[in-house]
Design a protein around this motif. Structure first.
Motif, mmCIF file in Angstrom:
data_model
loop_
_atom_site.group_PDB
_atom_site.id
_atom_site.type_symbol
_atom_site.label_atom_id
_atom_site.label_comp_id
_atom_site.label_asym_id
_atom_site.label_seq_id
_atom_site.Cartn_x
_atom_site.Cartn_y
_atom_site.Cartn_z
ATOM 1 N N SER A 218 0.972 -1.485 0.128
ATOM 2 C CA SER A 218 0.224 -0.250 0.039
ATOM 3 C C SER A 218 0.698 1.529 0.040
ATOM 4 O O SER A 218 0.051 2.132 -0.141
ATOM 5 C CB SER A 218 -1.519 0.056 1.352
ATOM 6 N N LYS A 219 1.938 1.379 0.795
ATOM 7 C CA LYS A 219 2.788 2.478 0.392
ATOM 8 C C LYS A 219 4.080 2.418 0.233
ATOM 9 O O LYS A 219 4.979 3.739 -0.162
ATOM 10 C CB LYS A 219 3.278 2.552 2.053
ATOM 11 N N CYS A 220 4.632 1.275 -0.780
ATOM 12 C CA CYS A 220 5.742 1.350 -1.795
ATOM 13 C C CYS A 220 4.965 0.674 -3.061
ATOM 14 O O CYS A 220 4.205 0.454 -3.119
ATOM 15 C CB CYS A 220 6.819 0.083 -0.711
ATOM 16 N N GLU A 221 6.084 0.693 -4.518
ATOM 17 C CA GLU A 221 6.351 0.278 -5.345
ATOM 18 C C GLU A 221 6.843 -0.897 -5.272
ATOM 19 O O GLU A 221 7.934 -0.902 -5.427
ATOM 20 C CB GLU A 221 6.859 0.874 -6.151
ATOM 21 N N VAL A 222 6.373 -2.299 -4.834
ATOM 22 C CA VAL A 222 6.368 -3.613 -5.254
ATOM 23 C C VAL A 222 6.168 -3.792 -6.619
ATOM 24 O O VAL A 222 4.878 -4.135 -6.858
ATOM 25 C CB VAL A 222 5.590 -4.300 -4.111
ATOM 26 N N HIS A 223 7.539 -4.811 -6.686
ATOM 27 C CA HIS A 223 7.472 -5.061 -7.872
ATOM 28 C C HIS A 223 7.346 -7.341 -7.930
ATOM 29 O O HIS A 223 6.901 -7.512 -9.491
ATOM 30 C CB HIS A 223 8.775 -5.189 -9.169
ATOM 31 N N GLY A 224 7.460 -7.339 -7.286
ATOM 32 C CA GLY A 224 7.388 -8.824 -6.963
ATOM 33 C C GLY A 224 7.656 -9.071 -5.640
ATOM 34 O O GLY A 224 8.460 -8.758 -4.582
ATOM 35 N N LEU A 225 7.441 -9.914 -5.064
ATOM 36 C CA LEU A 225 7.665 -11.389 -3.841
ATOM 37 C C LEU A 225 7.470 -12.525 -3.866
ATOM 38 O O LEU A 225 6.680 -13.224 -4.837
ATOM 39 C CB LEU A 225 5.739 -11.190 -3.155
ATOM 40 N N ALA A 226 8.695 -13.108 -3.026
ATOM 41 C CA ALA A 226 8.788 -14.532 -3.460
ATOM 42 C C ALA A 226 9.335 -15.034 -1.281
ATOM 43 O O ALA A 226 9.283 -14.692 -0.986
ATOM 44 C CB ALA A 226 9.549 -14.455 -4.301
ATOM 45 N N HIS A 227 7.710 -16.206 -1.394
ATOM 46 C CA HIS A 227 7.420 -16.326 0.237
ATOM 47 C C HIS A 227 9.101 -17.992 0.320
ATOM 48 O O HIS A 227 9.108 -18.547 -1.283
ATOM 49 C CB HIS A 227 6.325 -16.874 -0.317
ATOM 50 N N ILE A 228 10.454 -17.570 0.634
ATOM 51 C CA ILE A 228 11.467 -18.776 0.452
ATOM 52 C C ILE A 228 10.925 -19.975 1.267
ATOM 53 O O ILE A 228 11.199 -19.995 2.586
ATOM 54 C CB ILE A 228 12.382 -18.404 1.014
ATOM 55 N N THR A 229 10.375 -20.788 0.608
ATOM 56 C CA THR A 229 9.980 -22.356 0.618
ATOM 57 C C THR A 229 10.429 -23.413 0.324
ATOM 58 O O THR A 229 11.562 -23.345 0.179
ATOM 59 C CB THR A 229 8.104 -22.105 1.175
ATOM 60 N N GLY A 230 10.044 -24.826 -0.166
ATOM 61 C CA GLY A 230 10.750 -25.630 -0.397
ATOM 62 C C GLY A 230 11.605 -25.610 -1.897
ATOM 63 O O GLY A 230 10.525 -24.658 -2.511
#
Length: 329
Positions: A218-230
């Motif tokens: 909501s407050k930043c310019e987020v281009h991608g998100l990755a949950h580090i799992t398997g």
């Protein structure tokens, strides 16, 4: 020295299975399903809303809980695994259902598990609206109180989903600190760690990133998100494929605590960074100008964060460590 394949899990073969599954399910879909393939959640539209859905489990972390006789936190892990995945497409968690498989009727065990599920839902900002409890003595066996635990979550995407397609060469990768091993790699971790010595750290609940990540979006310019799992950092390809970019991890944190112990046991840096989160549970790709703000939001939620690398040309995930460049694919 240990490898994940020697413990019975071949990540590359699992990846091949994932590709085959995606090819099958995306071969024919109704028009209300968004064609976002191989991501952290399935997306579909109903009315004027875009919803995200995901299912996951706790894996063999349940065996650690059973060894320690402590069952009131694995529910947090169960909620976390779905919540942390659906926020990767920009979805706000809404509702959750769980599945508890038991060897026999055990109301005390179920209520201990429910404590964790309820706490996880509180942290993830969602409601538990139902579930399934099945007694399966022919399948659920061994240990003191054998059980399996999984769940499914639905969330709502406000605006366009975040796929990673907006990532650009030069973007920063901000790593959000993990709380420990989280809920992946336990088939190997249980073989190389002494549960008597490391049990408390092994059972530490998975950190739920819903509140800080939704604030970042909501407050930043987020281009991608990755949950580090398997598969650990190979997971970055899930978002990299949408922007046709690569990743350079050249500023990873030094492993401490249980992570340092795991690192010592691994056959190579490749095995460690391809199996475990190495201290980072979520990666946020953003323009360099937003990195400080992203880290500030993380800090306001009590989560350590640092720039661990950046977006580069190519299609690889490269770890730069001790003068070596190692592909994690």
């Amino acid at each position: 020295m240990a490898t994940y394949s020697s413990a019975g899990v071949d990540v590359k073969k699992v990846k091949g299975i994932h590709v085959a599954i995606n090819d099958a399910i995306f071969s024919s879909l109704p028009d209300y399903v968004l064609p976002i393939k191989g991501h952290y959640a399935g997306l579909f539209r109903t009315g004027n809303q875009t919803l995200a859905i995901h299912t996951d489990g706790v894996g063999t972390k349940t065996l650690v809980a059973d060894q320690l006789g402590k069952y009131d936190t694995v529910g947090i892990d169960c909620v976390a695994m779905s919540a942390n995945d659906i926020i990767c497409v920009g979805a706000k968690p809404l509702v959750f259902v769980d599945t508890i498989l038991l060897a026999k009727e055990d109301d005390r065990l179920v209520m201990e598990i429910m404590k964790g599920l309820q706490e996880g839902a509180r942290q993830a900002l969602c409601a538990i609206v139902g579930g399934e409890t099945a007694i399966m003595p022919d399948m659920i066996k061994g240990g003191r109180k054998p059980f399996d635990l999984s769940g499914a979550m639905v969330g709502v995407v406000e605006g366009e989903p975040i796929t990673g397609g907006k990532m650009k060469v030069g973007d920063a990768i901000v790593g959000l600190e993990s709380s420990g091993i989280h809920s992946n790699g336990y088939t190997l971790a249980r073989r190389v760690l002494d549960v008597k010595a490391w049990g408390k750290e092994m059972l530490e609940p998975t950190r739920i990133y819903a509140k800080p990540v939704l604030e970042m979006i909501s407050k930043c310019e987020v281009h991608g998100l990755a949950h580090i799992t398997g598969g650990a950092y190979s997971k970055l390809r899930r978002i990299g494929d949408y922007a046709k970019v690569g990743f350079l991890l050249d500023n990873m944190p030094k492993a401490t605590g249980v992570m340092a112990e795991l690192e010592k046991k691994m056959a190579s840096d490749y095995e460690f960074y391809r199996t475990f989160n190495a201290g980072i549970g979520m990666c946020v790709a953003c323009p360099k100008k937003d990195a400080a703000k992203v880290m500030g939001i993380a800090s306001s939620h009590g989560i350590g964060a640092k720039v661990i690398g950046g977006i580069v040309e190519g299609s690889d995930v490269i770890l730069e460590k001790d003068g070596k460049r190692i592909s994690l694919l």
